[in-house]
Design an enzyme around this catalytic site. Structure first.
Site, PDB file in Angstrom:
ATOM      1  N   LYS A   1      33.508-128.534-117.851  1.00  0.00           N
ATOM      2  CA  LYS A   1      34.170-128.138-116.606  1.00  0.00           C
ATOM      3  C   LYS A   1      33.168-127.482-115.653  1.00  0.00           C
ATOM      4  CE  LYS A   1      36.565-124.161-116.487  1.00  0.00           C
ATOM      5  NZ  LYS A   1      36.152-123.219-115.441  1.00  0.00           N
ATOM      6  N   ASN A   2      32.330-126.586-116.191  1.00  0.00           N
ATOM      7  CA  ASN A   2      31.460-125.782-115.329  1.00  0.00           C
ATOM      8  C   ASN A   2      30.177-126.493-114.914  1.00  0.00           C
ATOM      9  OD1 ASN A   2      33.428-123.901-115.460  1.00  0.00           O
ATOM     10  ND2 ASN A   2      32.354-122.532-116.862  1.00  0.00           N
TER      11      ASN A   2
ATOM     12  N   CYS B   1      40.025-112.461-109.451  1.00  0.00           N
ATOM     13  CA  CYS B   1      40.983-113.010-110.406  1.00  0.00           C
ATOM     14  C   CYS B   1      41.169-111.947-111.491  1.00  0.00           C
ATOM     15  CB  CYS B   1      40.461-114.322-110.979  1.00  0.00           C
ATOM     16  SG  CYS B   1      38.979-114.094-111.916  1.00  0.00           S
TER      17      CYS B   1
ATOM     18  N   ARG C   1      34.916-110.722-108.590  1.00  0.00           N
ATOM     19  CA  ARG C   1      34.283-112.017-108.306  1.00  0.00           C
ATOM     20  C   ARG C   1      33.765-112.116-106.856  1.00  0.00           C
ATOM     21  NH1 ARG C   1      36.320-115.642-112.233  1.00  0.00           N
ATOM     22  NH2 ARG C   1      34.463-116.902-111.878  1.00  0.00           N
TER      23      ARG C   1
ATOM     24  N   ASP D   1      32.261-116.483-121.742  1.00  0.00           N
ATOM     25  CA  ASP D   1      33.406-117.402-121.850  1.00  0.00           C
ATOM     26  C   ASP D   1      33.826-117.654-123.290  1.00  0.00           C
ATOM     27  OD1 ASP D   1      32.491-119.557-119.040  1.00  0.00           O
ATOM     28  OD2 ASP D   1      33.333-117.544-119.163  1.00  0.00           O
TER      29      ASP D   1
ATOM     30  N   ARG E   1      43.784-125.591-117.236  1.00  0.00           N
ATOM     31  CA  ARG E   1      42.770-125.609-116.176  1.00  0.00           C
ATOM     32  C   ARG E   1      41.412-125.976-116.757  1.00  0.00           C
ATOM     33  NH1 ARG E   1      42.427-120.477-112.480  1.00  0.00           N
ATOM     34  NH2 ARG E   1      40.682-121.775-111.902  1.00  0.00           N
TER      35      ARG E   1
HETATM   36  C1  EPZ Z   1      30.650-119.166-113.653  1.00  0.00           C
HETATM   37  O1  EPZ Z   1      31.392-118.328-112.774  1.00  0.00           O
HETATM   38  C2  EPZ Z   1      31.683-119.866-114.513  1.00  0.00           C
HETATM   39  N1  EPZ Z   1      32.553-120.673-113.669  1.00  0.00           N
HETATM   40  C3  EPZ Z   1      32.489-118.832-115.295  1.00  0.00           C
HETATM   41  O2  EPZ Z   1      33.377-119.547-116.155  1.00  0.00           O
HETATM   42  C4  EPZ Z   1      31.527-118.019-116.159  1.00  0.00           C
HETATM   43  O3  EPZ Z   1      32.251-117.020-116.855  1.00  0.00           O
HETATM   44  C5  EPZ Z   1      30.460-117.373-115.274  1.00  0.00           C
HETATM   45  O4  EPZ Z   1      29.784-118.396-114.494  1.00  0.00           O
HETATM   46  C6  EPZ Z   1      29.418-116.610-116.076  1.00  0.00           C
HETATM   47  O5  EPZ Z   1      28.804-117.465-116.979  1.00  0.00           O
HETATM   48  C7  EPZ Z   1      32.099-121.864-113.194  1.00  0.00           C
HETATM   49  O6  EPZ Z   1      30.969-122.251-113.431  1.00  0.00           O
HETATM   50  C8  EPZ Z   1      33.049-122.662-112.367  1.00  0.00           C
HETATM   51  P1  EPZ Z   1      28.674-115.573-111.810  1.00  0.00           P
HETATM   52  P2  EPZ Z   1      30.637-117.602-111.537  1.00  0.00           P
HETATM   53  O7  EPZ Z   1      28.464-115.775-110.370  1.00  0.00           O
HETATM   54  O8  EPZ Z   1      29.627-118.496-110.965  1.00  0.00           O
HETATM   55  C9  EPZ Z   1      28.882-111.145-110.210  1.00  0.00           C
HETATM   56  C10 EPZ Z   1      35.429-120.080-117.162  1.00  0.00           C
HETATM   57  O9  EPZ Z   1      36.188-119.472-117.933  1.00  0.00           O
HETATM   58  N2  EPZ Z   1      28.582-111.737-108.888  1.00  0.00           N
HETATM   59  O10 EPZ Z   1      27.544-115.833-112.761  1.00  0.00           O
HETATM   60  O11 EPZ Z   1      31.682-117.038-110.642  1.00  0.00           O
HETATM   61  C11 EPZ Z   1      30.306-111.454-110.655  1.00  0.00           C
HETATM   62  O12 EPZ Z   1      31.217-110.516-110.102  1.00  0.00           O
HETATM   63  C12 EPZ Z   1      34.798-119.356-115.979  1.00  0.00           C
HETATM   64  O13 EPZ Z   1      35.114-121.299-117.293  1.00  0.00           O
HETATM   65  C13 EPZ Z   1      28.311-110.898-107.823  1.00  0.00           C
HETATM   66  O14 EPZ Z   1      28.310-109.672-107.956  1.00  0.00           O
HETATM   67  O15 EPZ Z   1      29.920-116.414-112.313  1.00  0.00           O
HETATM   68  C14 EPZ Z   1      30.238-111.354-112.156  1.00  0.00           C
HETATM   69  O16 EPZ Z   1      30.378-109.998-112.527  1.00  0.00           O
HETATM   70  C15 EPZ Z   1      35.215-117.900-115.919  1.00  0.00           C
HETATM   71  N3  EPZ Z   1      28.050-111.441-106.595  1.00  0.00           N
HETATM   72  C16 EPZ Z   1      28.814-111.822-112.465  1.00  0.00           C
HETATM   73  O17 EPZ Z   1      28.087-111.749-111.220  1.00  0.00           O
HETATM   74  C17 EPZ Z   1      28.035-112.801-106.402  1.00  0.00           C
HETATM   75  O18 EPZ Z   1      27.757-113.237-105.263  1.00  0.00           O
HETATM   76  C18 EPZ Z   1      28.735-113.241-113.002  1.00  0.00           C
HETATM   77  O19 EPZ Z   1      29.247-114.080-112.012  1.00  0.00           O
HETATM   78  C19 EPZ Z   1      28.311-113.638-107.500  1.00  0.00           C
HETATM   79  C20 EPZ Z   1      28.574-113.087-108.747  1.00  0.00           C
END
Ligand code: EPZ
Length: 418
Positions: free
Chosen positions: A22-23, A117, A122, A305, A397
Site C-alpha cells: 500500500k505504502n 488522525c 500528522r 506499523d 483500507r
Molecule cells: C508513512 O506515513 C506511512 N504512510 C505510514 O503508514 C507510516 O506509519 C509512516 O510513513 C512511518 O513509517 C504511507 O506511506 C501512505 P512520516 P507518513 O512523514 O509519510 C512527523 C500505515 O499504517 N512529520 O514519516 O505520514 C509525523 O508527525 C500508515 O500504513 C512531521 O513532523 O509518515 C510523524 O510523527 C500509518 N512533519 C513522523 O514525522 C512532516 O512534515 C513520521 O511521519 C511530516 C511528518
C-alpha cells in the site's frame, strides 16, 4: 461500518501470498501525474485507500483503466485540475502526495491540509519546507496549501525528521526542477526506493534512494512507465505474527527478506522459527514465546506499523516486554481494546509495559486505525470465545482480503458488512 467476527480454531497452517505494498502504491500512483504518457502498474493491492487515490487522480483529469487483476493504467496526458479538496485529503491523507507532482509539472497546486488522525497530528511542515526550498511561494489559507512556482529550481534540503511522505513529495517535485536537489536526512524505507525506481523508469535522474542522502537532477519532462509494486512488508509481518500467535506454521510468499529484517530479528528473539528463501519465509511457532522489548524507529529500525501486531503477540509471551513508540505520538489506542480482552498492559508515556501469559477472552472491540484493527484480529485468533472487531473498514483500507487469506489458513473468521 463492517465487523469482523473471529472464533479461535487452533494453529494456522498453509501458504499465503502477500499483496503489493500500500505504502509504495500510493506515492507511485501520485507520481504517475508527472508523466506525459501512460503509466502501467502491476501488483496494485485492491484496497479502499487505492480506490480513493484513483478517484482523486480521475478528478484531476487522469483516465484510469484496469487491464487485468492487480494492474492499473493511468493516462495523465490531459490533467485539468491542480486541486484536491478537503473531502479528498480527509478520506486519504496520502492524497497530499499529489502536491509535489502537480507543483513540478504545472507550476502550482492547491491541496487541502490533511487533517490529523487517530495516531497523531500528522503535520506536513517538512513537505512545505521542501517546496519552499525549491523556490515555490507556499501559503496556507482557509485550510488549503497553495504552492506556486513557474519553474522549480534544485536546492539542498535537510529534513529535521526522516519523514517518508516529505521525502517522497520532495523527490517527485525535484524530478522536474532546474538543476540538482540534495535531500539530507531522507527517509530510507523500502517504499522510497520503489518510488525512485519508478521515477527512474519515467526518465528521472534519482541517485541514493535507500540511503539518507538522495540526489535528484531535474529533467525537462517525464514519460509514463511500467512498474510492478514491491510486496507489502507490513502485511507480510502481520501474517508472520498470525502464524506465531496461533502456534502454527505458515509459508509467507512474495516477500523481500531484507525489508523484514527488524521484524524477523525480533520474532526470532521471541523464539519464533523463521526460515527464509529469496522470496518467502516459513514461520513456525516455537515451544515457548519469550518476552522482548521493542522500540519503533524509522527504517531500518523496528517499523511503527508493526507495533500493535507485535504487542498482540507479546501478550502471549512468558514474561514482560516493553514497547516504546517514538514515531507517532498516539499509537497505543488499541491497548484499551486488548485490555478489554484480558491483556495486562500499562501505558507509561511513550511506552507500553506488556505482561504476558494472561488468557485473552473474546468480546466486542473497536478498530481505531488499520494496524490497530489488525492487532485485534490477531488477538481474536487466540482468544477464548468469539471476538467481534467493529469499525473493520479501517482494516480494509490497508489489507487486501485479510479475512479471506486468514480463512484459507484455517481461521474461523467472517465479515458482516455494515
Ligand atoms: C508513512 O506515513 C506511512 N504512510 C505510514 O503508514 C507510516 O506509519 C509512516 O510513513 C512511518 O513509517 C504511507 O506511506 C501512505 P512520516 P507518513 O512523514 O509519510 C512527523 C500505515 O499504517 N512529520 O514519516 O505520514 C509525523 O508527525 C500508515 O500504513 C512531521 O513532523 O509518515 C510523524 O510523527 C500509518 N512533519 C513522523 O514525522 C512532516 O512534515 C513520521 O511521519 C511530516 C511528518
Amino acid at each position: 461500518m463492517s465487523e469482523i467476527i473471529i472464533r479461535p480454531r487452533g494453529p494456522l497452517r498453509g501458504t499465503v501470498r502477500v499483496s503489493g505494498a500500500k505504502n509504495a502504491a500510493l506515492p507511485i500512483l501520485a507520481a504517475s501525474l508527472l508523466g506525459t504518457s501512460n503509466t502501467l502498474l502491476h501488483d496494485i493491492p485492491p484496497l479502499s485507500d487505492v480506490e480513493n487515490m484513483l478517484e482523486i487522480l480521475r478528478k484531476l483529469g487522469c483516465r484510469i483503466s484496469l487491464p487485468a487483476e492487480g494492474s492499473v493504467e493511468i493516462s495523465a496526458g490531459h490533467i485539468t485540475s491542480q486541486e484536491a479538496s478537503f473531502e479528498d485529503t480527509a478520506r486519504l491523507r496520502a492524497s497530499f502526495l499529489v502536491a509535489g507532482p502537480l507543483l513540478a509539472r504545472f507550476g502550482k497546486c492547491r491541496i487541502a491540509l490533511p487533517g490529523g488522525c487517530k495516531i497523531g497530528s500528522r503535520p506536513v511542515d517538512l513537505h512545505l519546507k521542501g517546496f519552499a526550498a525549491l523556490g515555490a511561494a507556499v501559503s496556507v489559507r482557509h485550510g488549503y496549501v497553495e504552492a506556486e512556482c513557474p519553474r522549480l529550481r534544485g536546492a539542498g534540503i535537510y529534513l529535521d525528521f526522516p519523514s517518508v511522505g516529505a521525502t517522497e513529495n520532495i523527490m517527485m517535485a525535484a524530478s522536474l526542477a532546474d538543476g540538482q536537489t540534495v535531500i539530507e536526512n531522507a527517509a530510507v524505507e523500502p517504499e522510497i526506493s520503489d518510488l525512485a525506481t519508478f521515477l527512474g523508469r519515467m526518465g528521472a535522474q534519482v541517485r541514493g534512494a535507500g540511503t539518507d542522502t538522495i540526489k535528484i537532477t531535474g529533467v525537462p519532462s517525464l514519460s509514463g512507465a511500467e512498474h510492478t509494486i514491491i510486496p507489502d512488508r507490513i502485511e507480510a509481518g502481520t501474517f508472520m505474527v498470525a502464524a506465531a500467535i496461533t502456534g502454527g506454521g505458515v509459508q509467507v510468499k512474495n516477500i523481500v527478506p531484507e525489508h523484514l529484517k527488524p521484524l524477523t530479528a525480533k520474532m526470532r528473539e521471541m523464539g519464533v522459527r523463521i526460515q527464509e528463501t529469496a522470496s518467502a519465509a516459513l514461520v513456525e511457532a516455537g515451544e515457548e514465546l519469550f518476552p522482548t522489548d521493542i522500540k519503533t524507529l524509522p527504517f531500518p529500525g523496528f517499523p511503527t506499523d508493526m507495533q500493535s501486531q507485535l504487542c498482540a503477540l507479546m501478550t502471549r509471551a512468558a514474561g514482560t516486554g516493553i514497547i516504546t513508540e517514538t514515531v507517532f505520538e498516539n499509537r497505543f489506542m488499541y491497548v484499551e481494546e486488548l485490555k478489554r480482552m484480558g491483556a495486562d498492559i500499562t501505558i507509561e508515556g511513550r511506552a507500553a509495559v506488556v505482561k504476558g501469559k494472561r488468557p485473552l477472552m473474546g468480546t466486542a472491540v473497536s478498530a481505531t486505525d488499520l494496524r490497530a484493527g489488525a492487532a485485534l484480529v490477531l488477538a481474536g485468533l487466540c482468544a477464548e470465545g468469539e471476538t467481534r472487531v467493529q469499525n473493520a473498514d479501517h482494516i480494509f483500507r490497508g489489507y487486501a482480503s485479510l479475512p479471506e487469506k486468514l480463512r484459507r489458513l484455517g481461521a474461523d473468521i467472517e465479515v458482516q458488512h455494515g
